[in-house]
Scaffold this motif. Structure first.
Motif, PDB file in Angstrom:
ATOM      1  N   ARG A 251     -18.710 -16.410 -66.718  1.00  0.00           N
ATOM      2  CA  ARG A 251     -19.909 -17.230 -66.692  1.00  0.00           C
ATOM      3  C   ARG A 251     -20.151 -17.808 -68.086  1.00  0.00           C
ATOM      4  O   ARG A 251     -19.697 -17.258 -69.082  1.00  0.00           O
ATOM      5  N   ALA A 253     -23.033 -19.355 -70.937  1.00  0.00           N
ATOM      6  CA  ALA A 253     -24.427 -19.422 -71.358  1.00  0.00           C
ATOM      7  C   ALA A 253     -24.469 -20.060 -72.745  1.00  0.00           C
ATOM      8  O   ALA A 253     -23.629 -19.761 -73.590  1.00  0.00           O
ATOM      9  N   ASP A 272     -33.370 -15.019 -72.611  1.00  0.00           N
ATOM     10  CA  ASP A 272     -32.356 -15.833 -71.941  1.00  0.00           C
ATOM     11  C   ASP A 272     -31.058 -15.048 -71.755  1.00  0.00           C
ATOM     12  O   ASP A 272     -30.401 -15.154 -70.706  1.00  0.00           O
ATOM     13  N   ALA A 275     -31.299 -12.506 -68.937  1.00  0.00           N
ATOM     14  CA  ALA A 275     -31.121 -13.166 -67.628  1.00  0.00           C
ATOM     15  C   ALA A 275     -29.660 -13.485 -67.376  1.00  0.00           C
ATOM     16  O   ALA A 275     -29.164 -13.322 -66.257  1.00  0.00           O
ATOM     17  N   ALA A 276     -28.932 -13.931 -68.428  1.00  0.00           N
ATOM     18  CA  ALA A 276     -27.523 -14.275 -68.250  1.00  0.00           C
ATOM     19  C   ALA A 276     -26.687 -13.037 -67.940  1.00  0.00           C
ATOM     20  O   ALA A 276     -25.742 -13.092 -67.137  1.00  0.00           O
ATOM     21  N   GLU A 278     -27.528 -10.475 -66.257  1.00  0.00           N
ATOM     22  CA  GLU A 278     -27.782  -9.984 -64.896  1.00  0.00           C
ATOM     23  C   GLU A 278     -27.561 -11.062 -63.835  1.00  0.00           C
ATOM     24  O   GLU A 278     -27.789 -10.807 -62.656  1.00  0.00           O
ATOM     25  N   GLU A 279     -27.097 -12.220 -64.257  1.00  0.00           N
ATOM     26  CA  GLU A 279     -26.807 -13.269 -63.270  1.00  0.00           C
ATOM     27  C   GLU A 279     -25.648 -12.821 -62.386  1.00  0.00           C
ATOM     28  O   GLU A 279     -24.617 -12.342 -62.876  1.00  0.00           O
ATOM     29  N   PRO A 280     -25.775 -12.991 -61.071  1.00  0.00           N
ATOM     30  CA  PRO A 280     -24.690 -12.576 -60.168  1.00  0.00           C
ATOM     31  C   PRO A 280     -23.399 -13.348 -60.448  1.00  0.00           C
ATOM     32  O   PRO A 280     -23.436 -14.506 -60.823  1.00  0.00           O
ATOM     33  N   GLU A 281     -22.279 -12.677 -60.269  1.00  0.00           N
ATOM     34  CA  GLU A 281     -20.995 -13.340 -60.456  1.00  0.00           C
ATOM     35  C   GLU A 281     -20.799 -14.405 -59.386  1.00  0.00           C
ATOM     36  O   GLU A 281     -21.230 -14.264 -58.244  1.00  0.00           O
TER      37      GLU A 281
END
Length: 282
Positions: A251, A253, A272, A275-276, A278-281
């Motif tokens: 991912r 960011a 920020d 949040a990045a 824990e962002e789903p793959e």
């Protein structure tokens, strides 16, 4: 160290060890963009800001923080400034720059401040200080210039959220700055105070590997892809190029290597990143 004298004078010792003094508290401040954005967050509005040798004639919105919204004029690269243009602003009392080596201002010539007859403060943003210490020094300067203390706890709350996110997510992070299709600069986390702080809060960085360079390992994109990070923090400033190659499944960011050293900006960065992480793959 700040020292506002009881006789109305002003004093401050910057991170070069230079003792600055003026007959009264400076009110009209011109600053390097990163320093100016931090001072604005801390309650001191610069009359104008200037860029570095990497910057052009337009203000980089990534580096600007709240400067554009506050209507602070941008004067272009600092090394191209002259005293006449600064005098045309209606007067300057203090120039504020940053230093990476503790010896020299980064983005402006010392001779310019001398020609204007004003003091030049240079605050460290290099790896010899921790991020909290850097933020604290900008707070000291802002306080010496008459700013009130900001609200407490914001950075602490953001750090707690980031620590929790890093603990829940097993994510390998690589910070980099694109230099074109053939070359990329990989950040050595310990050399960057904000990245070192992230590591202290539990963020797991991918080691760029051995090689020359204190702050960066300059290599090719194939090497970066081979490190197989889960999350790539890419330099989003105008002088950097977007990632040319992305590791499979990684991912992206944005990362500003010149995040303003203020509690507000640091808290936003931590939030920020939490949040990045824990962002789903995809």
């Amino acid at each position: 160290m700040a020292d506002v004298t009881g006789t109305g004078g002003w004093g401050f010792t910057d991170d070069r060890g230079t003792a600055l003094a003026a007959g009264r508290r400076p009110e009209r401040v011109v600053a390097y963009v990163r320093a100016g954005a931090a001072l604005l967050d801390l309650g001191v509005r610069p009359v104008a800001v200037y860029g570095s040798g990497h910057d052009g004639d337009l203000l980089d919105p990534v580096k600007a923080g709240g400067l554009a919204a506050a209507g602070v004029p941008y004067l272009g690269p600092g090394r191209a400034l002259d005293a006449e243009r600064l005098r045309a602003l209606g007067g300057v009392d203090l120039v504020v720059d940053v230093t990476y080596d503790g010896k020299s201002p980064y983005a402006v010539d010392e001779a310019l401040a001398a020609e204007l007859g004003v003091e030049l403060a240079a605050l460290s943003v290099g790896g010899e200080l921790t991020l909290p210490a850097i933020v604290g020094r900008f707070g000291e300067l802002a306080a010496s210039l008459g700013a009130a203390a900001g609200p407490p706890g914001r950075v602490g709350d953001a750090e707690a959220a980031l620590r929790a996110a890093a603990g829940r997510a097993d994510v390998g992070v690589l910070a980099l700055s694109g230099a074109g299709p053939e070359q990329v600069h990989l950040a050595r986390p310990h050399a960057w105070p904000e990245l070192a702080r992230l590591a202290e809060l539990g963020v797991r960085f991918v080691d760029p590997g051995p090689g020359p360079g204190t702050n960066w390992l300059t290599t090719d994109w194939e090497h970066a892809v081979g490190l197989a990070p889960d999350l790539v923090l890419f330099d989003s400033r105008a002088n950097a190029v977007p990632p040319h190659a992305v590791p499979p499944g990684a991912r992206l960011a944005p990362w500003n290597p010149e995040t303003p050293p203020s509690p507000v900006a640091c808290a936003r960065f931590f939030q920020d990143l939490a949040a990045a992480l824990e962002e789903p793959e995809a």
